[in-house]
Design a protein around this motif. Structure first.
Motif, PDB file in Angstrom:
ATOM      1  N   ALA A   1       0.854  -1.192   0.000  1.00  0.00           N
ATOM      2  CA  ALA A   1       0.000   0.000   0.000  1.00  0.00           C
ATOM      3  C   ALA A   1       0.884   1.234   0.000  1.00  0.00           C
ATOM      4  O   ALA A   1       1.784   1.360   0.841  1.00  0.00           O
ATOM      5  CB  ALA A   1      -0.907   0.013   1.229  1.00  0.00           C
ATOM      6  N   VAL A   2       0.662   2.135  -0.959  1.00  0.00           N
ATOM      7  CA  VAL A   2       1.365   3.426  -1.005  1.00  0.00           C
ATOM      8  C   VAL A   2       0.358   4.460  -0.518  1.00  0.00           C
ATOM      9  O   VAL A   2      -0.659   4.699  -1.172  1.00  0.00           O
ATOM     10  CB  VAL A   2       1.840   3.758  -2.436  1.00  0.00           C
ATOM     11  CG1 VAL A   2       2.512   5.126  -2.458  1.00  0.00           C
ATOM     12  CG2 VAL A   2       2.799   2.686  -2.939  1.00  0.00           C
ATOM     13  N   VAL A   3       0.647   5.074   0.629  1.00  0.00           N
ATOM     14  CA  VAL A   3      -0.381   5.827   1.348  1.00  0.00           C
ATOM     15  C   VAL A   3       0.064   7.234   1.720  1.00  0.00           C
ATOM     16  O   VAL A   3       1.104   7.416   2.370  1.00  0.00           O
ATOM     17  CB  VAL A   3      -0.777   5.070   2.645  1.00  0.00           C
ATOM     18  CG1 VAL A   3      -1.847   5.847   3.420  1.00  0.00           C
ATOM     19  CG2 VAL A   3      -1.262   3.666   2.321  1.00  0.00           C
ATOM     20  N   ASP A   4      -0.721   8.217   1.327  1.00  0.00           N
ATOM     21  CA  ASP A   4      -0.539   9.581   1.822  1.00  0.00           C
ATOM     22  C   ASP A   4      -1.082   9.618   3.254  1.00  0.00           C
ATOM     23  O   ASP A   4      -2.192   9.149   3.516  1.00  0.00           O
ATOM     24  CB  ASP A   4      -1.309  10.558   0.931  1.00  0.00           C
ATOM     25  CG  ASP A   4      -1.133  12.014   1.358  1.00  0.00           C
ATOM     26  OD1 ASP A   4      -0.263  12.288   2.201  1.00  0.00           O
ATOM     27  OD2 ASP A   4      -1.879  12.861   0.844  1.00  0.00           O
ATOM     28  N   ILE A   5      -0.317  10.161   4.181  1.00  0.00           N
ATOM     29  CA  ILE A   5      -0.763  10.193   5.583  1.00  0.00           C
ATOM     30  C   ILE A   5      -2.015  11.026   5.748  1.00  0.00           C
ATOM     31  O   ILE A   5      -2.968  10.631   6.432  1.00  0.00           O
ATOM     32  CB  ILE A   5       0.365  10.736   6.494  1.00  0.00           C
ATOM     33  CG1 ILE A   5       1.529   9.747   6.544  1.00  0.00           C
ATOM     34  CG2 ILE A   5      -0.164  11.001   7.911  1.00  0.00           C
ATOM     35  CD1 ILE A   5       2.715  10.233   7.355  1.00  0.00           C
TER      36      ILE A   5
END
Length: 216
Positions: A49-53
Motif C-alpha cells: 500500500a502506497v499511502v498519503d498520511i
C-alpha cells in the motif's frame, strides 16, 4: 506486484498510478480517501500500500489510521507512507508491531523513479525504508540507556544507512569502506543488539526496527 495507492490530490495520484504501471506494477485500486483505502486494502489484499498520511475526511492522519487498521487485520501488510512533513510519532506508530515491511518517505525528497521503485521493492520484501530526515528526528528521541549505546560511531553510521534502505554495497560506497568491512560491522551490530543468528535479512530488519524504535 499488486499495489493500492491512496492520495487525495488528483494529479499526484494519477502520476503515481502511471509511474507504477510503467514500471510493471499492477494497480489493484487507487483511492482518494481513508475509508476508500481501508475498503480497497481489505478487498484486494495487495502486496503493498502506497499511502498519503493526510487523507479525507479530516486531512490529519486518516491515511495512516486506515493503513494501520488494515494491517491489524492483514498482519505484515507492507505499507509505504508518503508525507510532506516529518512527524516522528507517525513513524513510531507504523513501526510499533516491529514486523518490518514499512517505509516513510517525504514527497519532496523523492528525486527519481528508480529511488521510489527501489523503496517500494524493499518495503514489499519486508524491509524498512526511512527518509534520512525521519531517521534524524527519531535519533533525537533516543535514550542513552538503550542497547544502541553499545554501538561504536561507525556501527551507528552503518545502522543509520541500513534504516534508509541501503544495501551493503551502497553502504560501503557511502562510507568509503569495503563490503567486507560493512559485513563485519553488521555482524557486530547484530551481536550487540542481542539478535540471535538467523537469516541476515531478518536480523537486518530487526536491527533497523530496534534502532528506529529506541525512544525514551
Amino acid at each position: 506486484m499488486r499495489v493500492v495507492v491512496a492520495e487525495d490530490l488528483f494529479l499526484l495520484r494519477e502520476g503515481l498510478v502511471r509511474l507504477l504501471k510503467a514500471r510493471g506494477f499492477e494497480i489493484a485500486a487507487a483511492t482518494d480517501s481513508a475509508p476508500g483505502l481501508l475498503d480497497a486494502l481489505l478487498e484486494h489484499r495487495p502486496e503493498l500500500a502506497v499511502v498519503d498520511i493526510w487523507l479525507p475526511p479530516t486531512h490529519t492522519d486518516d491515511g495512516l489510521r486506515a493503513a494501520l487498521a488494515a494491517r491489524s487485520r492483514l498482519p505484515g501488510l507492507p505499507i509505504l507512507l508518503l508525507s510532506q512533513y516529518v512527524e516522528p510519532l507517525y513513524a513510531e506508530e507504523l513501526l510499533a508491531d516491529q514486523s518490518g515491511g514499512v517505509g516513510y518517505l517525504l514527497k519532496d525528497r523523492v528525486f527519481s523513479d528508480d529511488q521510489f521503485v527501489d523503496a517500494i521493492r524493499t518495503v514489499a520484501g519486508g524491509g524498512t525504508v526511512m527518509d534520512p530526515q525521519v531517521v534524524t528526528k527519531l535519533l533525537g528521541r533516543q535514550h542513552r540507556s538503550t542497547p544502541l549505546s553499545r554501538l561504536s560511531d561507525r556501527e551507528r553510521q552503518v545502522l543509520e544507512l541500513m534504516a534508509e534502505g541501503r544495501s551493503n554495497s551502497a553502504i560501503a560506497q557511502r562510507l568509503f569502506v569495503s563490503e567486507k568491512a560493512v559485513s563485519k560491522h553488521s555482524t557486530s551490530i547484530f551481536t550487540k543488539l542481542e539478535l540471535s543468528p538467523s537469516e541476515d535479512d531478518n536480523r537486518r530488519v530487526l536491527a533497523v526496527l530496534a534502532y528506529l524504535m529506541s525512544t525514551p
